[in-house]
Write a protein that holds these residues in place. Structure first.
Motif, PDB file in Angstrom:
ATOM      1  N   VAL A  83       0.871  -1.162   0.000  1.00 28.38           N
ATOM      2  CA  VAL A  83       0.000   0.000   0.000  1.00 28.38           C
ATOM      3  C   VAL A  83       0.907   1.210   0.000  1.00 28.38           C
ATOM      4  O   VAL A  83       1.878   1.261   0.760  1.00 28.38           O
ATOM      5  CB  VAL A  83      -0.905   0.012   1.258  1.00 28.38           C
ATOM      6  N   SER A  84       0.619   2.187  -0.845  1.00 26.91           N
ATOM      7  CA  SER A  84       1.486   3.356  -0.969  1.00 26.91           C
ATOM      8  C   SER A  84       0.735   4.610  -0.538  1.00 26.91           C
ATOM      9  O   SER A  84      -0.385   4.854  -0.982  1.00 26.91           O
ATOM     10  CB  SER A  84       1.948   3.488  -2.419  1.00 26.91           C
ATOM     11  N   LEU A  85       1.389   5.388   0.304  1.00 27.27           N
ATOM     12  CA  LEU A  85       0.828   6.639   0.804  1.00 27.27           C
ATOM     13  C   LEU A  85       1.794   7.773   0.482  1.00 27.27           C
ATOM     14  O   LEU A  85       3.001   7.560   0.405  1.00 27.27           O
ATOM     15  CB  LEU A  85       0.640   6.559   2.326  1.00 27.27           C
ATOM     16  N   ARG A  86       1.283   8.986   0.291  1.00 23.60           N
ATOM     17  CA  ARG A  86       2.129  10.169   0.105  1.00 23.60           C
ATOM     18  C   ARG A  86       2.371  10.785   1.472  1.00 23.60           C
ATOM     19  O   ARG A  86       1.471  10.837   2.295  1.00 23.60           O
ATOM     20  CB  ARG A  86       1.452  11.201  -0.788  1.00 23.60           C
ATOM     21  N   GLY A  87       3.591  11.245   1.703  1.00 17.95           N
ATOM     22  CA  GLY A  87       3.914  11.859   2.975  1.00 17.95           C
ATOM     23  C   GLY A  87       4.611  13.184   2.789  1.00 17.95           C
ATOM     24  O   GLY A  87       4.985  13.555   1.685  1.00 17.95           O
ATOM     25  N   ASP A  88       4.772  13.882   3.905  1.00 15.11           N
ATOM     26  CA  ASP A  88       5.594  15.089   3.889  1.00 15.11           C
ATOM     27  C   ASP A  88       6.543  15.014   5.072  1.00 15.11           C
ATOM     28  O   ASP A  88       6.340  14.234   5.994  1.00 15.11           O
ATOM     29  CB  ASP A  88       4.754  16.370   3.908  1.00 15.11           C
ATOM     30  N   ASP A  89       7.606  15.768   5.031  1.00 16.13           N
ATOM     31  CA  ASP A  89       8.642  15.825   6.059  1.00 16.13           C
ATOM     32  C   ASP A  89       9.372  14.492   6.199  1.00 16.13           C
ATOM     33  O   ASP A  89       9.251  13.784   7.205  1.00 16.13           O
ATOM     34  CB  ASP A  89       8.076  16.284   7.399  1.00 16.13           C
ATOM     35  N   LEU A  90      10.136  14.173   5.167  1.00 10.28           N
ATOM     36  CA  LEU A  90      10.922  12.941   5.128  1.00 10.28           C
ATOM     37  C   LEU A  90      11.795  12.786   6.364  1.00 10.28           C
ATOM     38  O   LEU A  90      11.794  11.733   7.014  1.00 10.28           O
ATOM     39  CB  LEU A  90      11.790  12.911   3.861  1.00 10.28           C
ATOM     40  N   GLY A  91      12.555  13.813   6.710  1.00 10.08           N
ATOM     41  CA  GLY A  91      13.476  13.727   7.838  1.00 10.08           C
ATOM     42  C   GLY A  91      12.771  13.398   9.145  1.00 10.08           C
ATOM     43  O   GLY A  91      13.239  12.562   9.926  1.00 10.08           O
ATOM     44  N   HIS A 115      11.400   9.884  -3.069  1.00  9.87           N
ATOM     45  CA  HIS A 115      12.191   9.235  -2.026  1.00  9.87           C
ATOM     46  C   HIS A 115      11.197   8.325  -1.302  1.00  9.87           C
ATOM     47  O   HIS A 115      10.202   8.802  -0.752  1.00  9.87           O
ATOM     48  CB  HIS A 115      12.768  10.280  -1.073  1.00  9.87           C
ATOM     49  N   GLN A 116      11.432   7.027  -1.354  1.00  6.86           N
ATOM     50  CA  GLN A 116      10.472   6.051  -0.846  1.00  6.86           C
ATOM     51  C   GLN A 116      10.976   5.403   0.439  1.00  6.86           C
ATOM     52  O   GLN A 116      12.138   5.010   0.526  1.00  6.86           O
ATOM     53  CB  GLN A 116      10.246   4.935  -1.877  1.00  6.86           C
ATOM     54  N   LEU A 117      10.074   5.270   1.429  1.00  5.83           N
ATOM     55  CA  LEU A 117      10.340   4.504   2.642  1.00  5.83           C
ATOM     56  C   LEU A 117       9.386   3.312   2.655  1.00  5.83           C
ATOM     57  O   LEU A 117       8.228   3.442   2.261  1.00  5.83           O
ATOM     58  CB  LEU A 117      10.089   5.335   3.900  1.00  5.83           C
ATOM     59  N   PHE A 118       9.882   2.156   3.123  1.00  5.07           N
ATOM     60  CA  PHE A 118       9.075   0.940   3.187  1.00  5.07           C
ATOM     61  C   PHE A 118       9.160   0.340   4.584  1.00  5.07           C
ATOM     62  O   PHE A 118      10.260   0.154   5.115  1.00  5.07           O
ATOM     63  CB  PHE A 118       9.588  -0.107   2.183  1.00  5.07           C
ATOM     64  N   VAL A 119       8.002   0.040   5.187  1.00  2.75           N
ATOM     65  CA  VAL A 119       7.923  -0.648   6.481  1.00  2.75           C
ATOM     66  C   VAL A 119       6.916  -1.787   6.351  1.00  2.75           C
ATOM     67  O   VAL A 119       6.114  -1.803   5.412  1.00  2.75           O
ATOM     68  CB  VAL A 119       7.506   0.298   7.635  1.00  2.75           C
ATOM     69  N   GLU A 120       6.980  -2.729   7.277  1.00  2.09           N
ATOM     70  CA  GLU A 120       6.040  -3.851   7.281  1.00  2.09           C
ATOM     71  C   GLU A 120       5.068  -3.676   8.438  1.00  2.09           C
ATOM     72  O   GLU A 120       5.481  -3.377   9.557  1.00  2.09           O
ATOM     73  CB  GLU A 120       6.786  -5.182   7.457  1.00  2.09           C
ATOM     74  N   ASP A 121       3.777  -3.898   8.173  1.00  2.00           N
ATOM     75  CA  ASP A 121       2.795  -3.836   9.252  1.00  2.00           C
ATOM     76  C   ASP A 121       2.779  -5.168  10.002  1.00  2.00           C
ATOM     77  O   ASP A 121       3.487  -6.105   9.602  1.00  2.00           O
ATOM     78  CB  ASP A 121       1.416  -3.440   8.697  1.00  2.00           C
TER      79      ASP A 121
END
Length: 158
Positions: A83-91, A115-121
């Motif tokens: 599942v892909s979400l848009r975010g703000d404030d990478l740091g 810039h993509q971050l990936f985590v597992e639920d």
């Protein structure tokens, strides 16, 4: 017909409270109101909209299956890859994951400005959060291989 955006996604899980806590505390979604369905669950919100519906795979699934149909639980979400979400404030997000001791992977794709971050639920479903690319941004999590691009993005999508 034109698709405008993702409306919501639903996760069926026996770990419904843990899943809700993960998406609230790690991803930053907000718990919110949910209709009075006859089966347990949670709705989580982003920007005032309910984008995640979590339904409990309790022992008594009659009401759930009457409403949503029968599905066999599958580790990692079955056919859902991520599942892909848009975010703000990478740091801030990177530091949030580090402070929570959450393992995450990341990749930069300058060609598409991401810039993509990936985590597992807790269910093994990959959650991707996409941020705008910045040459000054640093990789903090586990670096993923850079993708080799056969031709520039602009040439493929003109």
């Amino acid at each position: 017909m034109t698709i405008q955006r993702l409306d919501h996604f639903t996760i069926r899980t026996e770990r419904w409270d843990e899943t809700a806590a993960f998406f609230a505390h790690v991803i930053g979604l907000q718990p919110g109101p949910r209709p009075a369905f006859r089966f347990p669950g949670h709705w989580l919100y982003a920007s005032g909209k309910p984008i995640l519906h979590i339904v409990s795979m309790t022992e008594d699934r009659a009401e759930l299956e009457a409403y949503l149909g029968v599905k066999t639980p599958q580790p990692g979400g079955g056919s859902i890859d991520h599942v892909s979400l848009r975010g703000d404030d990478l740091g801030a997000t990177q530091q949030h994951f580090v402070a929570l001791n959450i393992a995450f992977r990341e990749r930069v794709i300058p060609e598409v400005g991401e810039h993509q971050l990936f985590v597992e639920d807790p269910n093994g479903i990959t959650v991707e959060i996409i941020f705008p690319y910045s040459p000054a941004a640093k990789i903090v999590g586990q670096a993923m291989p850079t993708l080799e691009v056969a031709e520039p993005w602009e040439q493929r999508h003109d």
